[in-house]
Design an enzyme around this catalytic site. Sequence first.
Site, mmCIF file in Angstrom:
data_model
loop_
_atom_site.group_PDB
_atom_site.id
_atom_site.type_symbol
_atom_site.label_atom_id
_atom_site.label_comp_id
_atom_site.label_asym_id
_atom_site.label_seq_id
_atom_site.Cartn_x
_atom_site.Cartn_y
_atom_site.Cartn_z
ATOM 1 N N ASP A 18 0.823 -1.203 0.000
ATOM 2 C CA ASP A 18 0.000 0.000 0.000
ATOM 3 C C ASP A 18 0.867 1.267 0.000
ATOM 4 O O ASP A 18 2.037 1.238 0.368
ATOM 5 C CB ASP A 18 -0.903 -0.020 1.232
ATOM 6 C CG ASP A 18 -2.233 0.677 1.001
ATOM 7 O OD1 ASP A 18 -2.303 1.519 0.083
ATOM 8 O OD2 ASP A 18 -3.194 0.373 1.722
ATOM 9 N N GLU A 28 3.263 5.205 -3.625
ATOM 10 C CA GLU A 28 3.511 6.335 -4.547
ATOM 11 C C GLU A 28 4.899 6.973 -4.400
ATOM 12 O O GLU A 28 5.436 7.390 -5.439
ATOM 13 C CB GLU A 28 2.425 7.406 -4.354
ATOM 14 C CG GLU A 28 1.039 6.962 -4.763
ATOM 15 C CD GLU A 28 0.387 6.060 -3.720
ATOM 16 O OE1 GLU A 28 -0.433 5.203 -4.103
ATOM 17 O OE2 GLU A 28 0.716 6.190 -2.536
ATOM 18 N N ASP A 43 -8.083 4.329 -3.635
ATOM 19 C CA ASP A 43 -9.231 4.568 -2.754
ATOM 20 C C ASP A 43 -10.303 5.376 -3.478
ATOM 21 O O ASP A 43 -10.601 6.532 -3.135
ATOM 22 C CB ASP A 43 -8.767 5.295 -1.495
ATOM 23 C CG ASP A 43 -7.778 4.463 -0.690
ATOM 24 O OD1 ASP A 43 -7.809 3.226 -0.800
ATOM 25 O OD2 ASP A 43 -6.958 5.043 0.039
#
Length: 951
Positions: free
Chosen positions: A551, A554, A628
């Site tokens: 997760d 980025e 998300d």
Amino acid sequence: MNLRFSHFAIFSCVLLFSCSHKNFEKIDNGIVVNIPQKSELDVNKVKLEVLGDKLIKVSATPEDKFSDRKSLICSSVGENIPFSVEENDSLVSLATSQIKASVNKTTGQVKFFDKEGHPILVENNGGGKEFTPIEVEGKKGYTIRQLFESPVDEAFYGLGQHQSDEFNYKGKNEELYQYNTKVAVPFIVSNKNYGLLWDSYSLSRFGNPEEYSQLYKVFNLYDKKGEKGALTGTYKYKSGDVIERREDSLYYADLKTIKNLPDKYPLYTSTVTYEGDLEALESGNHKFILYYAGYTKLYIDNKLVVPEIWRTAWNPNSYKFNIDMEKGKRASFKIEWIPDGGQSYCALRALSPVAESEQNKQSWWSEMNPQIDYYFVYGKNMDEVISGYRTLTGKAPVMPKWAMGFWQSRERYKTQEELLTNLTEFRKRNIPIDNIVLDWSYWPEDAWGSHEFDKNRFPNPKAMVDSVHSLNANIMISVWPKFYYTTEHYKELDKNGWMYRKAVNDSIRDWIGKGYIGSFYDAYSEGARKMFWGQMKDHLYSLGIDAWWMDASEPDICSNSDIQERKALSGPTALGPSTEYFNTYALMNADAIYKGQRETDNNKRVFLLTRSGFAGLQKYSTATWSGDIATRWEDMKAQISAGLNFAISGIPYWTMDIGGFCVEKRYENGQREYDKTMKENADYKEWRELNTRWYQFGAFCPLYRAHGQFPYREIWNIAPESHPAYKSMVYYTKLRYNMMPYIYSLAGMTYLNDYTIMRPLIMDFTSDSNVNNIGDQYMFGPSLMVCPVYKYEARSRKIYLPEGETWYDFYSGKVVKGGSQNVEAPYERIPLFVRAGAIMPYGPDMQYSTEKPADNITIYVYDGKDGDFTLYEDEAVNYNYEKGNYSTINFKYNSKNKTVTIGERKGKFNGMLNNRKFNIILVSGDKVRPFDLNAKGVNVEYNGKQISVNL
């Protein structure tokens, strides 16, 4: 005098002849062409390198030598590929057996041609190259741009995954950076059957190289009183108080700029209006980008340009639109904004008009590179182009078979008991499942990055994992590259200089509990990657964890920071400034786990799911999900084009949160009201239908996965067994498992043939210009046309079936005409169509992917065209297929003779079925056969030898 001039002329001719041979030099795998510079920032050298018969790398620099920076995305390929070189007065040309490339000796312009000499891709007249010096943290480089010509009928696809519901990027702009719901992949595929891979890791832009501007730079602004210089912002609070002020820009886009909002009252208690007039400074098409969180509408000239959109407060999204405006003519303007949280975002920017001829060209811009590097990839079709891309960036391994089944996740299973209870409920209800996911925060609250479990909630993690396995399922666990500075793992990494320190030095606290200080590790360091995996191996892999959910890759060190702050927080990297390496963190992080696990245990297939990605991600057995996203119908629709463009970007495994992750409060309240009354209120009715339609869509994606915030996402928590929502979701989950022979064969094709599973129509019907802009239908493999339904209470939808093909309704088996049409879409069914010539294998009902051997397979054959399909099988979980331990069985259908030929089985593997049965059912216009796995067809026994069956 004349004699001396004659001698000078002769000397000059000799010199010119000599120099002509220095215009270029031939190197081992290509040529370097020297270009005369008029200024020091003009191109000085252009290099063409042959990496394959259809693969050429182009490099260009204003300097005297090329950069020796190693590519993070491309391996050394194409050694000893034959090529020839020619020179004439103006060009140096290089040719392989399939393509030709030329370099203009004066301008450096590069052109690409097929072997017949037809142009494929042409750099802009004059070369189209721009170099602007940039220096960051003492390292020098260039801000670069490369411009290409583009014919009017060209279309562009790829660029990764973005959320503005754009499909064909011709004439559009896309900023390439990593964000929660954005994945930047600098690769496009053209409908002219070529691809271009842009080798830059920094912030990049496709289309207009300019950054979107504040409104006052593009328009004269007038407030609601008509006074020039600003719009009017009105903030109305629940208390009844009102704040009205002039706004010379609308840019509340990040943690820094939202401080400019009024701070007297909480933002979430307000309704906000921005209004006035816009007066264009230039005539033409103005492109806008609206950054929004909360509920937002936008009007121009009293027309609703942006219908109500919503995103949760902490996770904004972008919405793009275009308006033709006339210079000097005022247009009324209004934004209605309802913030939906303590911090929320609203920003509107615009671009001045660009001539259509320029906007429609292919343009690449990047903030920091040592030089221009790109790869030209040619193919006879888009599959060949993607195959070339994977030749450059790496093969996509065969994912474990269980990954093709259903995954259940939620934010989050808070205890060991909760996770096991829900998995057990799947087994009790006979709903198939292969993977259950443990999301974040299983660790003690103050120990993020420890990889330790909170013993109060997870008293025996090993027993939990063993219990999951005893229920014939797999477990995936969330692992972040994030560490609280108090953990031993942080200290271990930091001791070696492998932690980004700014977030810690600045005492930036996260959103957990009282807020804790931490940061991310430097994935660009090889030593850090090895240590990161070592920590996972010792604390998690040793428990028997099957797969990894990577997760926030980025990296998202501090959500909603502006770009400059994001760069500062995630650097400097071991390779150089984060400005230069801004977009490739997820790639390096995936490298850590893939290589680490394969070195630890090369008998168990690696599986990673990551929120971010980059070109080449597929070689690390890594899939990406779309972040998300919101629980909105428009967000569901946007996932179709997002997934299709991601697939055509060359990375085959993609998924999304079925139902959306971030939930509108009305759905949360609808669930709670339903729990009290057991009556279906309006919001909960819509919630059920939204999930039903999303499950129907998700069943035909490369990976099939439900996840999200409350309300809970398990099928029985969405609706009771008697409800059509429950029935539909279970139907498609079971169908997914019946289709396992088909789906797993597609996975085999992806590895063996560089196939793409989720296929935009443009891939299979390239010559049909009607499909250029269809981003809401797709082919799932070679046979199935999938048409998701994405409007509430819709019971039909408009589709396009390419003409010149015969199509069948999947459910009834009836022939359906081609062309644009409205088709029925009842609540419980997604419109599905099968292409003539399709050979569709179906296996038995199963509760998990390897429950039963596929010794009885039902084969549906659709008449109207010859067809073929190859059934792929292997050992499902290990890497023996890389050693050739797999089998294929080819099926061919002859439409004229109505004959199916089952070819001789090729290959073998441990556990292979030597004998099996096929039940073959022919569907034709005069022999309608509804889909029914219990239907009787022609039964044949197969022992691996070729047989023919007349139908």
